[in-house]
Design an enzyme around this catalytic site. Structure first.
Site, short mmCIF file in Angstrom:
data_model
loop_
_atom_site.label_atom_id
_atom_site.label_comp_id
_atom_site.label_asym_id
_atom_site.label_seq_id
_atom_site.Cartn_x
_atom_site.Cartn_y
_atom_site.Cartn_z
N SER A 138 1.53 -1.41 9.09
CA SER A 138 1.61 -0.32 8.10
C SER A 138 2.37 0.85 8.70
CB SER A 138 0.20 0.14 7.73
OG SER A 138 0.26 1.33 6.97
N TYR A 152 -8.10 3.03 10.01
CA TYR A 152 -7.08 2.12 9.50
C TYR A 152 -5.79 2.24 10.32
CZ TYR A 152 -3.69 0.25 6.09
OH TYR A 152 -2.68 -0.45 5.47
P1 NAP Z 1 -5.18 -5.64 -1.26
O1 NAP Z 1 -4.48 -5.61 -2.58
O2 NAP Z 1 -6.34 -4.72 -1.06
O3 NAP Z 1 -5.62 -7.15 -0.95
C1 NAP Z 1 -6.40 -7.44 0.17
C2 NAP Z 1 -6.58 -8.94 0.27
O4 NAP Z 1 -7.27 -9.23 1.48
C3 NAP Z 1 -7.41 -9.55 -0.85
O5 NAP Z 1 -6.83 -10.79 -1.14
C4 NAP Z 1 -8.79 -9.72 -0.20
O6 NAP Z 1 -9.53 -10.81 -0.77
C5 NAP Z 1 -8.38 -10.08 1.20
N1 NAP Z 1 -9.40 -9.84 2.23
C6 NAP Z 1 -9.97 -8.67 2.60
N2 NAP Z 1 -10.78 -8.84 3.66
C7 NAP Z 1 -10.71 -10.16 3.97
C8 NAP Z 1 -11.31 -10.98 4.97
N3 NAP Z 1 -12.16 -10.47 5.88
N4 NAP Z 1 -11.03 -12.31 5.00
C9 NAP Z 1 -10.19 -12.86 4.08
N5 NAP Z 1 -9.57 -12.12 3.12
C10 NAP Z 1 -9.84 -10.81 3.07
O7 NAP Z 1 -4.18 -5.32 -0.06
P2 NAP Z 1 -2.59 -5.00 -0.07
O8 NAP Z 1 -2.39 -3.60 -0.48
O9 NAP Z 1 -1.85 -6.09 -0.71
O10 NAP Z 1 -2.33 -5.02 1.51
C11 NAP Z 1 -1.99 -6.19 2.22
C12 NAP Z 1 -1.63 -5.79 3.63
O11 NAP Z 1 -0.60 -4.80 3.60
C13 NAP Z 1 -2.80 -5.13 4.39
O12 NAP Z 1 -2.76 -5.51 5.74
C14 NAP Z 1 -2.51 -3.65 4.26
O13 NAP Z 1 -3.09 -2.92 5.32
C15 NAP Z 1 -1.00 -3.67 4.34
N6 NAP Z 1 -0.38 -2.46 3.78
C16 NAP Z 1 -0.52 -2.16 2.47
C17 NAP Z 1 0.07 -1.00 1.98
C18 NAP Z 1 -0.04 -0.58 0.54
O14 NAP Z 1 0.38 0.54 0.20
N7 NAP Z 1 -0.57 -1.41 -0.34
C19 NAP Z 1 0.78 -0.15 2.85
C20 NAP Z 1 0.89 -0.52 4.18
C21 NAP Z 1 0.32 -1.67 4.64
P3 NAP Z 1 -10.66 -10.57 -1.94
O15 NAP Z 1 -10.00 -9.75 -3.02
O16 NAP Z 1 -11.05 -11.94 -2.35
O17 NAP Z 1 -11.78 -9.82 -1.27
#
Ligand code: NAP
Length: 243
Positions: A138, A152
């Protein structure tokens, strides 16, 4: 040789978009999730409807035994696992450091960093002929996320160190390890932090004047996994609209 990718946290957001992109490119796709089976099923069904191969596996990737079950189940279905996306990431309500408990700090580190370590270990054990890994970090690793999510940001800083170390340790085994560092991307993670409209609010501060889409991150992940990136390892792609 068939390509099979495990995407941790593949049921929504960036993980789901990555599952779709890789399926379009002919990968067998393993959609890992934690709680939301119906969302995982939807990703899987969309892939199958377009003629792709996919399966869902529920597993908490912060737990070693569940990681072992995830890899065993995937291998039984598809054979060799050739690609891995360590995508899982969680955050909690925005707050300053005095309100972050030790318990919350450890939960974030376990979900965001230990998971990548455990999945990479499992992957290396099974992966005899080389492969590729992308770690999803991130922009918070650079900003530190003060007054919001120090826990985080610290987990993502650790993820960057893991990427560097793993890329050097695994290069001789022909396993490439790279990272994407998204900025503000339109996903449901911001609701978990207590502000669903966060990306919209912050858009004027982003040089490109908008948040990114999960698909824009998935495209970079897919490229890093692909043979087009065959001489790329230990690299970081910032996908943050210039921020
Ligand atoms: P998200 O929409 O919150 O989705 C999170 C996913 O992770 C869901 O599929 C959830 O499954 C799964 N999950 C959570 N804990 C888990 C565990 N212990 N074991 C297995 N699965 C687990 O996240 P996102 O925004 O797409 O982010 C994806 C990645 O990008 C993350 O690493 C985040 O830190 C990074 N990121 C995101 C952003 C942003 O702005 N969105 C920015 C920078 C970095 P369930 O729904 O079934 O619980």
């Amino acid at each position: 040789m068939p390509k099979t990718a495990i995407i941790t946290g593949g049921s929504r957001g960036i993980g789901a978009a990555t599952c779709q992109r890789l399926a379009e490119q002919g990968y067998n796709v393993v959609v890992n999730y934690l709680n939301n089976q119906s969302a995982a099923n939807q990703v899987c069904q969309q892939i199958k409807a377009l003629g792709g191969q996919a399966m869902i596996v529920q597993a908490d990737v912060a737990r070693e035994a569940e990681v072992a079950r995830l890899f065993d189940t995937a291998q039984q279905q598809f054979g060799a696992i050739t690609h891995l996306v360590n995508n899982v990431g969680i955050l909690f309500e925005k707050t300053d450091l005095s309100h972050i408990s030790a318990e919350r700090f450890m939960k974030v580190l376990n979900a965001n960093v230990l998971s990548a370590f455990l999945c990479t270990k499992a992957f290396v054990k099974l992966c005899a002929n080389g492969g590729a890994i992308v770690n999803v970090s991130s922009a918070a690793a650079r900003s530190g996320a003060p007054f919001e999510y120090l826990d985080y940001a610290a987990s993502k800083g650790a993820m960057d160190a893991l990427t560097k170390g793993m890329s050097l340790e695994l290069a001789a085994k022909n396993i490439r390890v790279n990272s994407v560092r998204p900025g503000f991307i339109e996903t449901d993670i911001h609701a978990d932090g207590g502000e669903p409209e966060r990306v919209k609010r912050l858009s004027p501060q982003i040089p490109l004047q908008r948040g990114g889409t999960p698909e824009e991150v998935a495209n970079a992940i897919a490229w890093l996994l692909s043979d087009e990136a065959s001489y790329v390892t230990g690299s970081f792609i910032d996908i943050a609209g210039g921020k």
